[in-house]
Scaffold this motif. Sequence first.
Motif, short mmCIF file in Angstrom:
data_model
loop_
_atom_site.label_atom_id
_atom_site.label_comp_id
_atom_site.label_asym_id
_atom_site.label_seq_id
_atom_site.Cartn_x
_atom_site.Cartn_y
_atom_site.Cartn_z
N VAL A 147 44.03 24.61 8.53
CA VAL A 147 43.88 26.07 8.58
C VAL A 147 43.19 26.57 7.31
CG1 VAL A 147 45.09 28.30 8.63
CG2 VAL A 147 45.97 26.37 9.96
N VAL A 148 42.30 27.54 7.48
CA VAL A 148 41.73 28.31 6.38
C VAL A 148 41.98 29.78 6.66
CG1 VAL A 148 39.57 29.11 5.32
CG2 VAL A 148 39.95 26.67 5.66
N ALA A 185 35.04 30.10 5.34
CA ALA A 185 35.60 29.30 6.43
C ALA A 185 34.59 28.26 6.91
CB ALA A 185 36.03 30.20 7.58
N VAL A 186 33.33 28.66 7.01
CA VAL A 186 32.28 27.72 7.44
C VAL A 186 32.07 26.65 6.37
CG1 VAL A 186 29.82 27.50 7.97
CG2 VAL A 186 31.15 29.39 8.94
N ASP A 187 32.11 27.02 5.12
CA ASP A 187 31.94 26.07 4.02
C ASP A 187 32.98 24.97 4.11
OD1 ASP A 187 31.11 24.89 1.65
OD2 ASP A 187 32.09 26.36 0.36
N THR A 212 38.93 38.09 12.43
CA THR A 212 38.43 37.01 13.27
C THR A 212 39.42 35.87 13.31
OG1 THR A 212 37.29 35.75 11.51
CG2 THR A 212 36.06 37.56 12.56
N ALA A 213 39.44 35.20 14.46
CA ALA A 213 40.13 33.92 14.61
C ALA A 213 39.10 32.96 15.18
CB ALA A 213 41.33 34.04 15.54
N MET A 214 38.88 31.84 14.50
CA MET A 214 37.82 30.93 14.91
C MET A 214 38.36 29.50 14.99
SD MET A 214 34.47 32.44 12.87
CE MET A 214 35.00 31.92 11.23
N VAL A 215 37.82 28.76 15.94
CA VAL A 215 38.13 27.34 16.09
C VAL A 215 36.89 26.55 15.65
CG1 VAL A 215 38.82 25.49 17.64
CG2 VAL A 215 39.72 27.81 17.97
N HIS A 216 37.10 25.60 14.76
CA HIS A 216 36.02 24.82 14.17
C HIS A 216 36.10 23.38 14.68
CE1 HIS A 216 35.20 28.03 11.10
NE2 HIS A 216 36.45 28.33 11.41
N ALA A 307 22.64 30.16 10.75
CA ALA A 307 23.73 30.00 11.72
C ALA A 307 24.86 30.98 11.45
CB ALA A 307 24.24 28.57 11.69
N ILE A 308 25.18 31.23 10.18
CA ILE A 308 26.23 32.19 9.85
C ILE A 308 25.84 33.58 10.29
CG2 ILE A 308 27.40 33.34 7.92
CD1 ILE A 308 27.45 30.58 6.52
#
Length: 327
Positions: A147-148, A185-187, A212-216, A307-308
């Motif tokens: 998690v981040v 979060a992407v980093d 936001t809630a994101m799944v990576h 992309a971001i």
Amino acid sequence: MTGLHWGILATGGIAHAFTSDLRTAGLDVAAVGSRSLDNARAFAEKYDIPHAHGSYEELVADPDVDIVYIATPHPGHVDNALLALEHGKHVLVEKPFTLNQAEAAAIRDAAAAKGLLAMEAMWTRYLPHMVRIREIIAAGTLGELRVVSADHTQKISTDPAHRLNDLALGGGALLDLGIYPLSFAVDVLGLPERITAVARLSDAGSDAEVATAMVHPGGTVSTTVSSSRGAGANTAQIVGTEARIEIDRVWYTPTSFRVTLPSNEVAEEYTSEVEGRGMQYQALAAERLVAAGVGSNDILPIDETVAIMGVLDEVRRQIGVVYPTER
């Protein structure tokens, strides 16, 4: 230092902060350009800059300038960056890089065609504490990342004419504030595979709060919150199976963090010792990239920046925010 000569395009608050840090680092600032010659001259006098120009066109045409820092409001970034690239100048573009992904791709492609550097001024990524955090993650200290979470919440004017509330200027919490935790979060986790976003809009139609809630990749999860209506903790954490990193306020500036084990034993403490605001680290990175022949930026590749911007586009699609120039 590579001996590059910097040009500063625009003279607002962020340009002052950046130029001050350039001077702190001993980097060469050759020129400044503004739509007002008086403003350019006042800026040049303050920072002992040799050349002051009364237009952006004059700045990018200055033969003494090698790289241009773009510090205009968001909607001007794409045209200003393309103008500098057309004149053979490398560009460091203040975040958010552009208003949307299409504009970001246009800058990337123009820079590639001319063999020039185009780089996003996401200064947080280059700060020493962030460099150390990436080293800790790479060493496997945290185990499997899970998690981040991060927030960027500030109390800013509710005046509809304020830059952060004006849709015509790309106003809203997302582009000015939310870009920080989203890029973070992407980093750490990579680009998201799924994005869910919610927001509360201001009377002017700009986003006052965004979550936001994101799944990576691999199923890792991130959550981010940004707000321009209330000042929160402005902290961040990275949670793994073997340890977690807790970054103190203000997490996106030079600060401190701890590596904490599941037993709550602190395995490492880090405190930043940075002169100035810390914006010089991105400039030093840009100079190294130019010296290396505009090689790949492993801290923030231009393709990742593009992309971001696509992630931000999707967030805006979900919350219903469209800028006037996009209609």
